[in-house]
Design a protein around this motif. Structure first.
Motif, PDB file in Angstrom:
ATOM      1  N   ASP A 168       0.812  -1.216   0.000  1.00  0.00           N
ATOM      2  CA  ASP A 168       0.000   0.000   0.000  1.00  0.00           C
ATOM      3  C   ASP A 168       0.848   1.270   0.000  1.00  0.00           C
ATOM      4  O   ASP A 168       0.338   2.359  -0.261  1.00  0.00           O
ATOM      5  N   VAL A 169       2.128   1.158   0.310  1.00  0.00           N
ATOM      6  CA  VAL A 169       3.010   2.329   0.390  1.00  0.00           C
ATOM      7  C   VAL A 169       3.503   2.692  -1.006  1.00  0.00           C
ATOM      8  O   VAL A 169       4.068   1.855  -1.722  1.00  0.00           O
ATOM      9  N   GLY A 170       3.259   3.921  -1.414  1.00  0.00           N
ATOM     10  CA  GLY A 170       3.659   4.372  -2.743  1.00  0.00           C
ATOM     11  C   GLY A 170       2.820   3.791  -3.847  1.00  0.00           C
ATOM     12  O   GLY A 170       3.184   3.887  -5.020  1.00  0.00           O
ATOM     13  N   VAL A 176       0.276   6.790   0.822  1.00  0.00           N
ATOM     14  CA  VAL A 176      -0.179   5.425   1.113  1.00  0.00           C
ATOM     15  C   VAL A 176      -1.632   5.264   0.680  1.00  0.00           C
ATOM     16  O   VAL A 176      -2.440   6.196   0.775  1.00  0.00           O
ATOM     17  N   HIS A 177      -1.934   4.053   0.215  1.00  0.00           N
ATOM     18  CA  HIS A 177      -3.302   3.715  -0.174  1.00  0.00           C
ATOM     19  C   HIS A 177      -4.007   3.117   1.032  1.00  0.00           C
ATOM     20  O   HIS A 177      -3.523   2.154   1.642  1.00  0.00           O
ATOM     21  N   ILE A 178      -5.159   3.692   1.409  1.00  0.00           N
ATOM     22  CA  ILE A 178      -5.919   3.235   2.572  1.00  0.00           C
ATOM     23  C   ILE A 178      -7.159   2.483   2.090  1.00  0.00           C
ATOM     24  O   ILE A 178      -7.946   3.006   1.301  1.00  0.00           O
ATOM     25  N   LEU A 191       1.707  12.119   1.698  1.00  0.00           N
ATOM     26  CA  LEU A 191       2.587  12.254   2.858  1.00  0.00           C
ATOM     27  C   LEU A 191       3.616  13.359   2.645  1.00  0.00           C
ATOM     28  O   LEU A 191       4.013  13.630   1.497  1.00  0.00           O
ATOM     29  N   PRO A 192       4.078  13.978   3.741  1.00  0.00           N
ATOM     30  CA  PRO A 192       5.234  14.874   3.616  1.00  0.00           C
ATOM     31  C   PRO A 192       6.478  14.037   3.351  1.00  0.00           C
ATOM     32  O   PRO A 192       6.468  12.811   3.538  1.00  0.00           O
ATOM     33  N   GLU A 193       7.555  14.672   2.950  1.00  0.00           N
ATOM     34  CA  GLU A 193       8.751  13.915   2.580  1.00  0.00           C
ATOM     35  C   GLU A 193       9.286  13.090   3.746  1.00  0.00           C
ATOM     36  O   GLU A 193       9.661  11.932   3.569  1.00  0.00           O
ATOM     37  N   PHE A 199       7.669   5.769   6.198  1.00  0.00           N
ATOM     38  CA  PHE A 199       6.890   4.618   5.730  1.00  0.00           C
ATOM     39  C   PHE A 199       7.745   3.685   4.864  1.00  0.00           C
ATOM     40  O   PHE A 199       7.615   2.456   4.946  1.00  0.00           O
ATOM     41  N   LEU A 200       8.618   4.245   4.031  1.00  0.00           N
ATOM     42  CA  LEU A 200       9.493   3.402   3.220  1.00  0.00           C
ATOM     43  C   LEU A 200      10.462   2.618   4.095  1.00  0.00           C
ATOM     44  O   LEU A 200      10.755   1.448   3.829  1.00  0.00           O
ATOM     45  N   GLU A 201      10.954   3.253   5.145  1.00  0.00           N
ATOM     46  CA  GLU A 201      11.851   2.561   6.073  1.00  0.00           C
ATOM     47  C   GLU A 201      11.120   1.419   6.767  1.00  0.00           C
ATOM     48  O   GLU A 201      11.699   0.356   7.024  1.00  0.00           O
ATOM     49  N   ALA A 202       9.816   1.629   7.073  1.00  0.00           N
ATOM     50  CA  ALA A 202       9.022   0.579   7.716  1.00  0.00           C
ATOM     51  C   ALA A 202       8.819  -0.625   6.794  1.00  0.00           C
ATOM     52  O   ALA A 202       8.533  -1.728   7.264  1.00  0.00           O
ATOM     53  N   CYS A 203       8.951  -0.403   5.476  1.00  0.00           N
ATOM     54  CA  CYS A 203       8.773  -1.490   4.499  1.00  0.00           C
ATOM     55  C   CYS A 203      10.021  -2.348   4.344  1.00  0.00           C
ATOM     56  O   CYS A 203       9.945  -3.454   3.788  1.00  0.00           O
ATOM     57  N   ALA A 204      11.150  -1.839   4.789  1.00  0.00           N
ATOM     58  CA  ALA A 204      12.427  -2.499   4.534  1.00  0.00           C
ATOM     59  C   ALA A 204      12.433  -3.930   5.076  1.00  0.00           C
ATOM     60  O   ALA A 204      12.060  -4.180   6.228  1.00  0.00           O
ATOM     61  N   GLY A 205      12.855  -4.877   4.219  1.00  0.00           N
ATOM     62  CA  GLY A 205      12.991  -6.267   4.621  1.00  0.00           C
ATOM     63  C   GLY A 205      11.694  -7.039   4.703  1.00  0.00           C
ATOM     64  O   GLY A 205      11.685  -8.175   5.194  1.00  0.00           O
ATOM     65  N   LYS A 206      10.596  -6.482   4.220  1.00  0.00           N
ATOM     66  CA  LYS A 206       9.296  -7.153   4.305  1.00  0.00           C
ATOM     67  C   LYS A 206       8.762  -7.467   2.911  1.00  0.00           C
ATOM     68  O   LYS A 206       9.125  -6.809   1.923  1.00  0.00           O
ATOM     69  N   GLN A 207       7.872  -8.446   2.852  1.00  0.00           N
ATOM     70  CA  GLN A 207       7.205  -8.797   1.600  1.00  0.00           C
ATOM     71  C   GLN A 207       6.006  -7.874   1.368  1.00  0.00           C
ATOM     72  O   GLN A 207       5.492  -7.261   2.292  1.00  0.00           O
ATOM     73  N   LYS A 208       5.559  -7.819   0.115  1.00  0.00           N
ATOM     74  CA  LYS A 208       4.470  -6.894  -0.229  1.00  0.00           C
ATOM     75  C   LYS A 208       3.188  -7.155   0.554  1.00  0.00           C
ATOM     76  O   LYS A 208       2.435  -6.222   0.863  1.00  0.00           O
ATOM     77  N   ALA A 209       2.912  -8.401   0.910  1.00  0.00           N
ATOM     78  CA  ALA A 209       1.675  -8.729   1.605  1.00  0.00           C
ATOM     79  C   ALA A 209       1.796  -8.603   3.125  1.00  0.00           C
ATOM     80  O   ALA A 209       0.806  -8.761   3.840  1.00  0.00           O
ATOM     81  N   ASP A 210       2.991  -8.290   3.629  1.00  0.00           N
ATOM     82  CA  ASP A 210       3.195  -8.194   5.075  1.00  0.00           C
ATOM     83  C   ASP A 210       2.539  -6.944   5.652  1.00  0.00           C
ATOM     84  O   ASP A 210       2.492  -5.896   4.992  1.00  0.00           O
ATOM     85  N   HIS A 211       2.045  -7.063   6.897  1.00  0.00           N
ATOM     86  CA  HIS A 211       1.546  -5.889   7.597  1.00  0.00           C
ATOM     87  C   HIS A 211       2.708  -4.940   7.885  1.00  0.00           C
ATOM     88  O   HIS A 211       3.811  -5.384   8.235  1.00  0.00           O
ATOM     89  N   LEU A 212       2.435  -3.661   7.762  1.00  0.00           N
ATOM     90  CA  LEU A 212       3.492  -2.668   7.940  1.00  0.00           C
ATOM     91  C   LEU A 212       3.854  -2.478   9.413  1.00  0.00           C
ATOM     92  O   LEU A 212       5.021  -2.320   9.761  1.00  0.00           O
ATOM     93  N   PHE A 213       2.841  -2.483  10.284  1.00  0.00           N
ATOM     94  CA  PHE A 213       3.079  -2.227  11.707  1.00  0.00           C
ATOM     95  C   PHE A 213       2.539  -3.384  12.540  1.00  0.00           C
ATOM     96  O   PHE A 213       1.388  -3.802  12.353  1.00  0.00           O
ATOM     97  N   LEU A 214       3.366  -3.869  13.451  1.00  0.00           N
ATOM     98  CA  LEU A 214       2.991  -4.988  14.303  1.00  0.00           C
ATOM     99  C   LEU A 214       3.111  -4.597  15.767  1.00  0.00           C
ATOM    100  O   LEU A 214       3.925  -3.737  16.134  1.00  0.00           O
ATOM    101  N   SER A 215       2.326  -5.241  16.614  1.00  0.00           N
ATOM    102  CA  SER A 215       2.332  -4.957  18.040  1.00  0.00           C
ATOM    103  C   SER A 215       3.566  -5.554  18.705  1.00  0.00           C
ATOM    104  O   SER A 215       4.396  -6.191  18.064  1.00  0.00           O
TER     105      SER A 215
END
Length: 362
Positions: A168-170, A176-178, A191-193, A199-215
């Motif tokens: 959903d990012v980019g 981000v697409h909501i 988003l601001p720069e 958000f791009l940093e939060a995507c690092a090392g994850k697959q496209k279907a992975d949740h961006l934020f986890l508890s």
């Protein structure tokens, strides 16, 4: 009530069903579930109104709080009690409807007494300054801090952020697409720069279907943020009433203060029109209004124009003055009554007497 809950579990969101279940178990089951449904009358509804006023809200699994004297309630507390009462009436109406449809009622009399009370809905709009935001972020654990930071950059609800995936990012632009959430359609949030970098940093090392934020337990965020967020708010020394949704208010107020149009803010938040934004945040854009007045006002007096030319240094000083720490509270007019300006509600005399018995607070 069981018939209604079976429908609620299928038709409502998980959170909506949980709220119904909590309200019913706390307010209805202990004192009212033993009443034969056709024996329910206005006196029972009046008793429910009195109980709602006397019984403080219960949070989570904490012990049931002691009853209080309704005469000590503030106008805002009475307003919240009225809203709780109206929610209970709505639940009862649905319960009685299912009783009617399933043949448990032979008369509509008990159903007809279920009327809501009038209430002036005062939005809970506490906004944080940037210094308060930093204090809050410092008080959060890393997983919660990422969730809070995402809310401050996007203005998204916790449920929207919990469903956010890497793909959903980019996806469609600089943001981000909501996905559709509750009654809101899908939307794209720009988003601001620095927000895009986060958000791009939060995507690092994850697959496209992975949740961006986890508890903290590695699960997608749902309702488990509540206690952690309340603890962080207390640790940061912020108002106890500040909840996660206040980050959405903080985001919107910051945009408006920076000169964003009401339409742009409404689209970012996913509102269908600017009405909600106007009524909730319109009074906060003090310096934006000042700039608009300065640009739009046509000249009236040459003498005063000349005097203004001699005050440029003083004007610049006034415009550089920082907003007070409580700028978000100013202009948020608190009504001393919980009654709305107009009312279409038709509560019974007994229920009216119960709420009207609180001096100066009805």
């Amino acid at each position: 009530m069981t018939d209604y809950l079976e429908w609620s579990k299928l038709a409502r969101s998980e959170g909506g069903h949980y709220n119904n279940l909590t309200l019913m178990n706390y307010h209805l089951v202990p004192d009212f579930s033993s009443i034969p449904i056709e024996a329910f009358c206005g006196k029972d509804l009046q008793r429910l109104a009195a109980k709602t006023l006397e019984q403080p809200p219960k949070r989570g699994f904490e012990a049931t709080p002691s009853k209080i004297d309704p005469a000590n309630l503030s106008a805002d507390e009475v307003r919240r009690r009225k809203r709780t009462f109206n929610s209970l009436v709505t639940i009862l109406r649905m319960v009685f409807r299912y009783a009617w449809e399933n043949g448990h009622l032979t008369s509509e009399r008990s159903w007809k007494c279920l009327n809501r009370v009038s209430v002036n809905h005062q939005p809970r709009t506490i906004f944080l300054t940037r210094s308060e935001c930093k204090r809050l972020l410092a008080a959060c654990s890393l997983p919660l801090r990422n969730l809070v930071m995402a809310a401050l950059y996007s203005g998204c609800r916790v449920g929207e952020l919990g469903d956010l995936r890497v793909a959903d990012v980019g996806n469609g632009g600089f943001g981000v697409h909501i996905k559709p959430f509750k009654r809101s359609p899908a939307r794209f949030v720009f988003l601001p720069e620095e927000g895009m970098a986060f958000f791009l940093e939060a995507c690092a090392g994850k697959q496209k279907a992975d949740h961006l934020f986890l508890s903290t337990k590695g699960l997608p965020w749902r309702r488990q943020h509540t206690l952690q967020f309340r603890t962080a708010v207390a640790k940061a020394g912020l108002p106890r009433e500040f909840v996660f949704h206040g980050l959405r208010h903080t985001y919107a107020s910051d945009l408006i203060q920076g000169g964003a149009t009401l339409d742009a803010v409404a689209r970012q938040l996913g509102h269908a029109s600017t009405l909600t934004v106007m009524t909730t945040y319109g009074h906060l854009a003090a310096h934006v209004r000042e700039a608009q007045v300065r640009r739009s006002f046509s000249a009236l007096s040459k003498a005063n124009q000349a005097a203004a030319g001699k005050q440029e240094e003083r004007f610049a000083e006034l415009r550089r003055a920082p907003l007070p720490e409580t700028w978000d509270r100013e202009g948020n007019f608190e009504r001393t009554s919980s009654l709305p300006r107009t009312s279409l509600a038709r509560p019974s005399k007994g229920v009216l007497e119960t709420f009207a018995s609180i001096p100066g607070r009805h």
